[in-house]
Write a protein that holds these residues in place. Structure first.
Motif, PDB file in Angstrom:
ATOM      1  N   GLN A   1       0.783  -0.862   0.156  1.00 55.51           N
ATOM      2  CA  GLN A   1       0.288   0.066   0.342  1.00 55.51           C
ATOM      3  C   GLN A   1       0.590   1.751  -0.028  1.00 55.51           C
ATOM      4  O   GLN A   1       0.780   2.238  -0.548  1.00 55.51           O
ATOM      5  CB  GLN A   1      -0.763  -0.098   0.709  1.00 55.51           C
ATOM      6  N   TYR A   2       1.934   0.956   0.919  1.00 57.66           N
ATOM      7  CA  TYR A   2       2.895   2.302   0.594  1.00 57.66           C
ATOM      8  C   TYR A   2       3.603   3.068  -0.535  1.00 57.66           C
ATOM      9  O   TYR A   2       3.579   4.083  -1.006  1.00 57.66           O
ATOM     10  CB  TYR A   2       4.088   2.500   1.457  1.00 57.66           C
ATOM     11  N   ILE A   3       4.312   1.269  -1.261  1.00 54.56           N
ATOM     12  CA  ILE A   3       4.638   1.862  -2.641  1.00 54.56           C
ATOM     13  C   ILE A   3       3.971   1.922  -3.539  1.00 54.56           C
ATOM     14  O   ILE A   3       4.374   2.934  -4.459  1.00 54.56           O
ATOM     15  CB  ILE A   3       5.199   0.281  -2.789  1.00 54.56           C
ATOM     16  N   ARG A   4       2.548   1.935  -2.710  1.00 54.35           N
ATOM     17  CA  ARG A   4       1.417   2.297  -4.441  1.00 54.35           C
ATOM     18  C   ARG A   4       1.538   3.750  -4.137  1.00 54.35           C
ATOM     19  O   ARG A   4       1.088   4.209  -4.774  1.00 54.35           O
ATOM     20  CB  ARG A   4       0.226   1.471  -4.225  1.00 54.35           C
TER      21      ARG A   4
ATOM     22  N   ASP B   1       9.785  -4.395  -4.373  1.00 53.91           N
ATOM     23  CA  ASP B   1       9.752  -4.200  -3.585  1.00 53.91           C
ATOM     24  C   ASP B   1      11.351  -3.245  -3.847  1.00 53.91           C
ATOM     25  O   ASP B   1      11.517  -2.512  -4.874  1.00 53.91           O
ATOM     26  CB  ASP B   1      10.389  -5.912  -2.883  1.00 53.91           C
ATOM     27  N   LEU B   2      11.246  -2.335  -2.727  1.00 52.98           N
ATOM     28  CA  LEU B   2      11.910  -1.013  -2.903  1.00 52.98           C
ATOM     29  C   LEU B   2      13.210  -1.266  -2.276  1.00 52.98           C
ATOM     30  O   LEU B   2      13.141  -2.068  -1.007  1.00 52.98           O
ATOM     31  CB  LEU B   2      11.193  -0.114  -2.145  1.00 52.98           C
ATOM     32  N   SER B   3      14.715  -1.487  -2.362  1.00 52.66           N
ATOM     33  CA  SER B   3      15.589  -1.626  -1.638  1.00 52.66           C
ATOM     34  C   SER B   3      16.204  -0.380  -0.816  1.00 52.66           C
ATOM     35  O   SER B   3      15.787   0.461  -1.365  1.00 52.66           O
ATOM     36  CB  SER B   3      16.937  -2.587  -2.449  1.00 52.66           C
ATOM     37  N   GLN B   4      16.649  -0.889   0.117  1.00 54.56           N
ATOM     38  CA  GLN B   4      17.484   0.000   0.948  1.00 54.56           C
ATOM     39  C   GLN B   4      18.353   1.388  -0.051  1.00 54.56           C
ATOM     40  O   GLN B   4      18.078   2.744   0.057  1.00 54.56           O
ATOM     41  CB  GLN B   4      18.596  -0.363   1.283  1.00 54.56           C
ATOM     42  N   GLU B   5      19.034   0.692  -1.070  1.00 52.25           N
ATOM     43  CA  GLU B   5      19.617   1.970  -1.889  1.00 52.25           C
ATOM     44  C   GLU B   5      18.809   2.287  -2.858  1.00 52.25           C
ATOM     45  O   GLU B   5      18.565   3.501  -2.912  1.00 52.25           O
ATOM     46  CB  GLU B   5      20.616   1.293  -3.317  1.00 52.25           C
ATOM     47  N   GLN B   6      17.564   1.779  -3.218  1.00 56.87           N
ATOM     48  CA  GLN B   6      16.556   2.594  -4.343  1.00 56.87           C
ATOM     49  C   GLN B   6      15.318   3.511  -2.846  1.00 56.87           C
ATOM     50  O   GLN B   6      15.838   4.462  -3.315  1.00 56.87           O
ATOM     51  CB  GLN B   6      15.670   1.709  -4.424  1.00 56.87           C
ATOM     52  N   GLU B   7      15.893   3.065  -1.384  1.00 53.06           N
ATOM     53  CA  GLU B   7      14.924   4.020  -1.006  1.00 53.06           C
ATOM     54  C   GLU B   7      15.752   5.370  -0.580  1.00 53.06           C
ATOM     55  O   GLU B   7      15.521   6.544  -0.450  1.00 53.06           O
ATOM     56  CB  GLU B   7      15.043   3.206   0.147  1.00 53.06           C
ATOM     57  N   ALA B   8      17.005   5.198  -0.650  1.00 54.01           N
ATOM     58  CA  ALA B   8      17.759   6.346  -0.396  1.00 54.01           C
ATOM     59  C   ALA B   8      18.113   7.322  -1.136  1.00 54.01           C
ATOM     60  O   ALA B   8      18.255   8.583  -1.280  1.00 54.01           O
ATOM     61  CB  ALA B   8      19.120   5.964  -0.189  1.00 54.01           C
ATOM     62  N   MET B   9      17.688   6.825  -2.871  1.00 56.97           N
ATOM     63  CA  MET B   9      18.206   7.640  -4.142  1.00 56.97           C
ATOM     64  C   MET B   9      16.690   7.770  -3.872  1.00 56.97           C
ATOM     65  O   MET B   9      17.247   9.226  -4.245  1.00 56.97           O
ATOM     66  CB  MET B   9      18.315   5.812  -5.661  1.00 56.97           C
ATOM     67  N   ILE B  10      15.243   7.419  -3.185  1.00 54.84           N
ATOM     68  CA  ILE B  10      14.153   7.587  -3.322  1.00 54.84           C
ATOM     69  C   ILE B  10      14.632   9.507  -2.817  1.00 54.84           C
ATOM     70  O   ILE B  10      14.432  10.678  -3.054  1.00 54.84           O
ATOM     71  CB  ILE B  10      13.502   7.628  -2.943  1.00 54.84           C
TER      72      ILE B  10
ATOM     73  N   THR C   1       7.043  11.349   4.446  1.00 60.67           N
ATOM     74  CA  THR C   1       6.223  10.264   5.367  1.00 60.67           C
ATOM     75  C   THR C   1       5.904   9.241   5.065  1.00 60.67           C
ATOM     76  O   THR C   1       6.321   8.400   5.492  1.00 60.67           O
ATOM     77  CB  THR C   1       5.164  10.929   5.742  1.00 60.67           C
ATOM     78  N   ILE C   2       5.872   8.735   3.265  1.00 60.38           N
ATOM     79  CA  ILE C   2       5.267   7.577   2.824  1.00 60.38           C
ATOM     80  C   ILE C   2       6.221   7.405   3.421  1.00 60.38           C
ATOM     81  O   ILE C   2       6.638   5.283   4.029  1.00 60.38           O
ATOM     82  CB  ILE C   2       5.081   7.649   2.198  1.00 60.38           C
ATOM     83  N   LEU C   3       7.874   7.815   2.984  1.00 64.58           N
ATOM     84  CA  LEU C   3       9.327   6.575   3.058  1.00 64.58           C
ATOM     85  C   LEU C   3       9.741   6.281   4.400  1.00 64.58           C
ATOM     86  O   LEU C   3      10.069   5.660   5.650  1.00 64.58           O
ATOM     87  CB  LEU C   3      10.414   6.869   2.377  1.00 64.58           C
ATOM     88  N   ASP C   4       8.902   7.202   5.343  1.00 66.87           N
ATOM     89  CA  ASP C   4       9.640   6.898   6.948  1.00 66.87           C
ATOM     90  C   ASP C   4       8.490   6.005   7.721  1.00 66.87           C
ATOM     91  O   ASP C   4       8.800   5.455   8.561  1.00 66.87           O
ATOM     92  CB  ASP C   4       9.192   8.888   7.895  1.00 66.87           C
ATOM     93  N   GLU C   5       7.080   6.124   7.442  1.00 69.44           N
ATOM     94  CA  GLU C   5       6.307   5.205   7.950  1.00 69.44           C
ATOM     95  C   GLU C   5       6.350   3.706   7.071  1.00 69.44           C
ATOM     96  O   GLU C   5       5.022   2.967   7.943  1.00 69.44           O
ATOM     97  CB  GLU C   5       5.048   5.957   7.970  1.00 69.44           C
ATOM     98  N   MET C   6       6.903   2.939   6.114  1.00 66.29           N
ATOM     99  CA  MET C   6       6.976   2.495   4.712  1.00 66.29           C
ATOM    100  C   MET C   6       7.604   1.184   6.095  1.00 66.29           C
ATOM    101  O   MET C   6       8.761   0.750   6.767  1.00 66.29           O
ATOM    102  CB  MET C   6       7.459   2.314   3.783  1.00 66.29           C
TER     103      MET C   6
END
Ligand code: SF4
Ligand code: SF4
Lengths: 360, 117
Positions: free
Chosen positions: A92-95, A159-168, A270-275
């Protein structure tokens, strides 16, 4: 002075998508106009009845080239509601993250178009450059720049990898700086203000009468946002501000979209923090039990409504899509009076046309 | 004034445009490019054909041992559904760009030809 009727479209440099306008003018004054739509009608709702739910996710994605992801999210949400399956929270959060990035790039695209229409090509260049950053994120994580194919019934496909999350996070920070500069430019730009302030104002009453939604409604003081009013998950767990203005003119629409871009970028954080961690999809049956459902969500241009009826088979019995731009298009003839010829592009762009959405 | 600042900043930067095809193009890892198949893994089950939304795949099956899996790159929507649907992980997207063609109707790729004998 004599009345002259000018046909514009369906192919015209002013228009990015085909539609016909007949505009009556007298000298420099616009007296009125009519619209004709339907050039990109593809019969998607009918076609959806002939395809399976799995195939329809990809068909639905092609309703629009800007807000393709929110269409599939809403469709999948409708199917999942009928199936009675719980989508994993991470999915849901990725969406939601993809939806918000889509809003950012859609608003930046629009801000570029309005700037270009009033002759500010520099702002156009900058917003369209910044928009690419949002598209780059989406391409990086999903594999497609426009058709992301991120959704499947039961969750998301990656899924989002940690590197991808950092990049985002890094790109969203970068975009926030750019959005702040943009807001500063917009607020202090005399040409933009002179060309948009007081142009084609719409009252809250007119907005409600024509069922207009999204940033156009919010610019006229109608405080509607489906993410807050009927929140699809995970928006019920997220906090954000809904931007409104009272003036209802082209300027208010510009400011609402620019402010909303900034607010949306905050929401991405916020989404990334709470995912939460966890799975991103569950297996969904191919056959959907009999029933009907209405699902609403907030696309970049406003409320998007899906009605889905199932007869228990693998194909939908009926799918009805109500896109946000159609009611806004109905308002264009109303706005095409008592303006100057030079204001026509501002009025046309003001409602954020998406003919592909409206025609389907 | 800030627009003037932005213009001045633009002079300091290198162009953002990519020089492709005269320079390299960075393609993201998960990019959904041309369709490829691992012929060893494919069993001709047809799950990919069933779920393909764009009639981009066709399975001509005489028997379990005699079939052809055909891909039509010009019809394909590059949606990745076949990759998702294939239970054996045989069909997938490569990272390669799909070349344009003038002859879309004639563009037929036989992904796997399993012959009975
Ligand atoms: S590619 Fe996969 S799904 Fe398609 S026929 Fe071969 S094994 Fe079946
Ligand atoms: S990528 Fe999509 S359209 Fe292309 S062959 Fe696979 S399922 Fe069909």
């Amino acid at each position: 002075m004599n009345k002259i009727s000018i046909p514009i479209g369906p192919q015209h440099p002013l228009l990015k998508e085909p539609l016909t306008m007949n505009i009556d003018i007298s000298g420099e004054r616009v007296l009125g106009g009519t619209l004709r739509l339907g050039y990109v009608h593809r019969g998607i709702e009918r076609l959806a009845q002939q395809k399976t739910y799995v195939q329809n996710v990809h068909l639905i994605e092609r309703i629009c080239g800007i807000c393709s992801h929110v269409h599939t999210t809403t469709f999948c949400h409708a199917v999942e509601t009928l199936l009675g399956i719980d989508v994993p929270i991470r999915a849901q959060y990725i969406r939601a993250l993809m939806c918000e990035l889509e809003r950012v790039h859609s608003h930046l695209l629009w801000l570029g178009i309005i700037a270009k229409h009033v002759g500010l090509d520099t702002i156009f260049m900058h917003t369209w450059h910044d928009r690419e950053l949002a598209l780059d994120i989406m391409e990086e994580v999903s594999g497609g720049r426009v058709s992301h194919a991120a959704n499947q019934i039961g969750g998301v496909r990656f899924d989002l990898s940690q590197e991808q999350e950092a990049m985002i996070r890094k790109t969203v920070n970068d975009l926030s700086d750019k959005a702040n500069t943009l807001m500063d430019v917009i607020e202090n730009e005399p040409v933009l203000q002179a060309r948009t302030k007081g142009v084609a104002p719409l009252s809250a009453e007119t907005i409600k009468n024509y069922c207009v939604v999204g940033p156009v409604a919010r610019a006229s003081g109608v405080d509607v946002d489906m993410r807050r009013d009927h929140p699809p998950p995970p928006y019920d767990r997220l906090t954000f501000n809904v931007i409104t203005r009272q003036d209802g003119d082209a300027w208010a629409r510009t400011v609402v979209r620019a402010e909303e871009t900034r607010e949306t970028l905050k929401l991405c954080h916020t989404i990334l923090d709470e995912m939460p961690d966890g799975p991103v999809s569950v297996r969904a049956p191919r056959k959907v039990p009999e029933g009907e459902v209405v699902v609403r969500s907030e696309a970049p241009r406003g409320e998007l409504l899906y009605y889905l009826r199932s007869d228990g088979s693998e194909n939908p019995a009926r799918l009805k899509v109500r896109t946000p731009t159609l009611p806004a298009l109905n308002l264009i003839p109303k706005q095409l009076s008592a303006i100057h010829v030079a204001d026509i592009p501002v009025v046309m762009a003001g409602v954020d046309l998406c003919i592909a959405c409206a025609d389907r | 004034m800030s627009i003037l600042k932005a213009v001045i900043n633009a002079f300091r930067k290198t162009p953002d445009t990519v020089k492709y095809p005269y320079g390299p193009l960075v393609i993201p890892k998960g990019f959904r490019g041309a369709i490829v198949i691992d012929t060893e893994k494919c069993s001709g089950c047809g799950l990919c054909v069933r779920d393909c939304p764009a009639a981009g795949l066709e399975l001509i099956k005489e028997s379990r041992q005699d079939y052809q899996l055909i891909h039509y790159p010009a019809r394909c929507a590059y949606c990745g559904q076949c990759e998702d649907s294939c239970a054996r992980g045989a069909i997938s997207h490569s990272n390669d760009l799909v070349e344009p063609t003038y002859d879309s109707d004639e563009w037929v790729v036989v992904l796997k030809h399993q012959s009975g004998d």
